[in-house]
Design a protein around this motif. Structure first.
Motif, PDB file in Angstrom:
ATOM      1  N   UNK A   4      11.947  61.269 -20.600  1.00 39.90           N
ATOM      2  CA  UNK A   4      11.143  62.440 -20.245  1.00 39.90           C
ATOM      3  C   UNK A   4       9.937  62.504 -21.178  1.00 39.90           C
ATOM      4  N   UNK A   5       8.744  62.705 -20.604  1.00 39.84           N
ATOM      5  CA  UNK A   5       7.511  62.712 -21.391  1.00 39.84           C
ATOM      6  C   UNK A   5       7.018  64.145 -21.612  1.00 39.84           C
ATOM      7  N   UNK A   6       6.200  64.306 -22.635  1.00 40.80           N
ATOM      8  CA  UNK A   6       5.530  65.576 -22.898  1.00 40.80           C
ATOM      9  C   UNK A   6       4.276  65.640 -22.028  1.00 40.80           C
ATOM     10  N   UNK A   7       3.672  66.836 -21.961  1.00 40.21           N
ATOM     11  CA  UNK A   7       2.441  66.995 -21.173  1.00 40.21           C
ATOM     12  C   UNK A   7       1.349  66.047 -21.660  1.00 40.21           C
ATOM     13  N   UNK A   8       1.270  65.834 -22.968  1.00 38.73           N
ATOM     14  CA  UNK A   8       0.288  64.916 -23.535  1.00 38.73           C
ATOM     15  C   UNK A   8       0.888  64.225 -24.742  1.00 38.73           C
ATOM     16  N   UNK A   9       0.497  62.978 -24.949  1.00 37.29           N
ATOM     17  CA  UNK A   9       0.781  62.316 -26.206  1.00 37.29           C
ATOM     18  C   UNK A   9       1.987  61.414 -26.288  1.00 37.29           C
ATOM     19  N   UNK A  10       2.795  61.293 -25.216  1.00 36.43           N
ATOM     20  CA  UNK A  10       3.904  60.351 -25.288  1.00 36.43           C
ATOM     21  C   UNK A  10       3.315  58.941 -25.214  1.00 36.43           C
ATOM     22  N   UNK A  11       3.665  58.107 -26.190  1.00 38.16           N
ATOM     23  CA  UNK A  11       3.084  56.766 -26.304  1.00 38.16           C
ATOM     24  C   UNK A  11       4.126  55.695 -26.012  1.00 38.16           C
ATOM     25  N   UNK A  12       3.680  54.659 -25.295  1.00 40.92           N
ATOM     26  CA  UNK A  12       4.538  53.527 -24.954  1.00 40.92           C
ATOM     27  C   UNK A  12       3.872  52.235 -25.373  1.00 40.92           C
ATOM     28  N   UNK A  13       4.659  51.344 -25.936  1.00 43.26           N
ATOM     29  CA  UNK A  13       4.204  49.998 -26.270  1.00 43.26           C
ATOM     30  C   UNK A  13       5.032  49.071 -25.387  1.00 43.26           C
ATOM     31  N   UNK A  14       4.371  48.371 -24.464  1.00 44.60           N
ATOM     32  CA  UNK A  14       5.054  47.509 -23.503  1.00 44.60           C
ATOM     33  C   UNK A  14       4.579  46.078 -23.743  1.00 44.60           C
TER      34      UNK A  14
ATOM     35  N   UNK B 212       0.640  64.772 -16.321  1.00 43.46           N
ATOM     36  CA  UNK B 212       1.031  64.400 -17.667  1.00 43.46           C
ATOM     37  C   UNK B 212       0.135  63.257 -18.114  1.00 43.46           C
ATOM     38  N   UNK B 213      -0.245  63.259 -19.380  1.00 38.37           N
ATOM     39  CA  UNK B 213      -1.064  62.188 -19.949  1.00 38.37           C
ATOM     40  C   UNK B 213      -0.187  61.364 -20.881  1.00 38.37           C
ATOM     41  N   UNK B 214       0.117  60.138 -20.493  1.00 38.95           N
ATOM     42  CA  UNK B 214       0.858  59.241 -21.361  1.00 38.95           C
ATOM     43  C   UNK B 214      -0.093  58.161 -21.851  1.00 38.95           C
ATOM     44  N   UNK B 215       0.307  57.455 -22.885  1.00 39.24           N
ATOM     45  CA  UNK B 215      -0.505  56.370 -23.425  1.00 39.24           C
ATOM     46  C   UNK B 215       0.326  55.094 -23.309  1.00 39.24           C
ATOM     47  N   UNK B 216      -0.206  54.113 -22.573  1.00 40.52           N
ATOM     48  CA  UNK B 216       0.480  52.838 -22.384  1.00 40.52           C
ATOM     49  C   UNK B 216      -0.385  51.751 -23.015  1.00 40.52           C
TER      50      UNK B 216
ATOM     51  N   UNK C 114       1.401  45.825 -16.870  1.00 40.69           N
ATOM     52  CA  UNK C 114       1.106  44.494 -16.337  1.00 40.69           C
ATOM     53  C   UNK C 114       1.175  44.525 -14.813  1.00 40.69           C
ATOM     54  N   UNK C 115       0.158  45.109 -14.156  1.00 41.97           N
ATOM     55  CA  UNK C 115       0.174  45.230 -12.698  1.00 41.97           C
ATOM     56  C   UNK C 115       0.331  43.869 -12.025  1.00 41.97           C
ATOM     57  N   UNK C 116       1.192  43.811 -11.022  1.00 44.70           N
ATOM     58  CA  UNK C 116       1.377  42.576 -10.273  1.00 44.70           C
ATOM     59  C   UNK C 116       2.135  41.502 -11.024  1.00 44.70           C
ATOM     60  N   UNK C 117       2.855  41.855 -12.069  1.00 44.03           N
ATOM     61  CA  UNK C 117       3.577  40.879 -12.881  1.00 44.03           C
ATOM     62  C   UNK C 117       4.665  40.174 -12.074  1.00 44.03           C
ATOM     63  N   UNK C 118       5.133  39.060 -12.592  1.00 39.15           N
ATOM     64  CA  UNK C 118       6.243  38.320 -11.993  1.00 39.15           C
ATOM     65  C   UNK C 118       7.456  39.256 -11.939  1.00 39.15           C
ATOM     66  N   UNK C 119       8.091  39.413 -10.779  1.00 37.09           N
ATOM     67  CA  UNK C 119       9.240  40.318 -10.672  1.00 37.09           C
ATOM     68  C   UNK C 119      10.396  39.963 -11.620  1.00 37.09           C
ATOM     69  N   UNK C 120      10.460  38.731 -12.068  1.00 41.71           N
ATOM     70  CA  UNK C 120      11.522  38.315 -12.989  1.00 41.71           C
ATOM     71  C   UNK C 120      11.154  38.573 -14.450  1.00 41.71           C
ATOM     72  N   UNK C 121       9.956  39.088 -14.692  1.00 44.61           N
ATOM     73  CA  UNK C 121       9.497  39.321 -16.061  1.00 44.61           C
ATOM     74  C   UNK C 121      10.376  40.358 -16.760  1.00 44.61           C
ATOM     75  N   UNK C 122      10.550  40.164 -18.044  1.00 47.09           N
ATOM     76  CA  UNK C 122      11.291  41.103 -18.887  1.00 47.09           C
ATOM     77  C   UNK C 122      10.297  41.712 -19.872  1.00 47.09           C
ATOM     78  N   UNK C 123      10.547  42.946 -20.261  1.00 43.01           N
ATOM     79  CA  UNK C 123       9.658  43.655 -21.177  1.00 43.01           C
ATOM     80  C   UNK C 123      10.427  44.205 -22.360  1.00 43.01           C
TER      81      UNK C 123
END
Length: 93
Positions: free
Chosen positions: A77-87, A16-20, A42-51
């Motif tokens: 649940x995501x689609x095969x392509x095009x599900x977008x996330x803003x984190x 699946x191709x998602x956009x983050x 945010x790889x390796x973020x503080x475990x207490x971080x909130x998003x």
């Protein structure tokens, strides 16, 4: 290899191709969680971080919504392509 084995291999190899945050990202499963998205954004973020996590173009099957927000412990649940996330990292006050 039999036809059944080939079909099983195809199911396992689904991607699946998602956009983050504007970046295309492959995943090998059709459901992504709030926690996974935080780590992808945010790889390796503080475990207490909130998003703050918003999404659009998700798969509305199984009673889900095509767009909305996620909080800790939720997934979508995501689609095969095009599900977008803003984190975004959220600061506590």
């Amino acid at each position: 290899m039999t036809a059944a084995t080939q079909e099983l291999g195809k199911k396992k190899d689904k991607e699946y191709e998602i956009v983050v945050n504007g970046t295309e990202t492959p995943v090998d499963h059709d459901t992504v969680s709030y926690e996974e998205l935080g780590e992808r954004a945010f790889p390796g973020h503080d475990p207490a971080a909130m998003f703050t996590v918003s999404y659009r173009h998700a798969d509305p099957s199984r009673g889900g919504k095509a767009s909305g927000t996620l909080v800790a412990g939720e997934s979508v649940k995501v689609k095969m392509q095009g599900t977008e996330f803003n984190v975004r990292l959220t600061t506590r006050s």
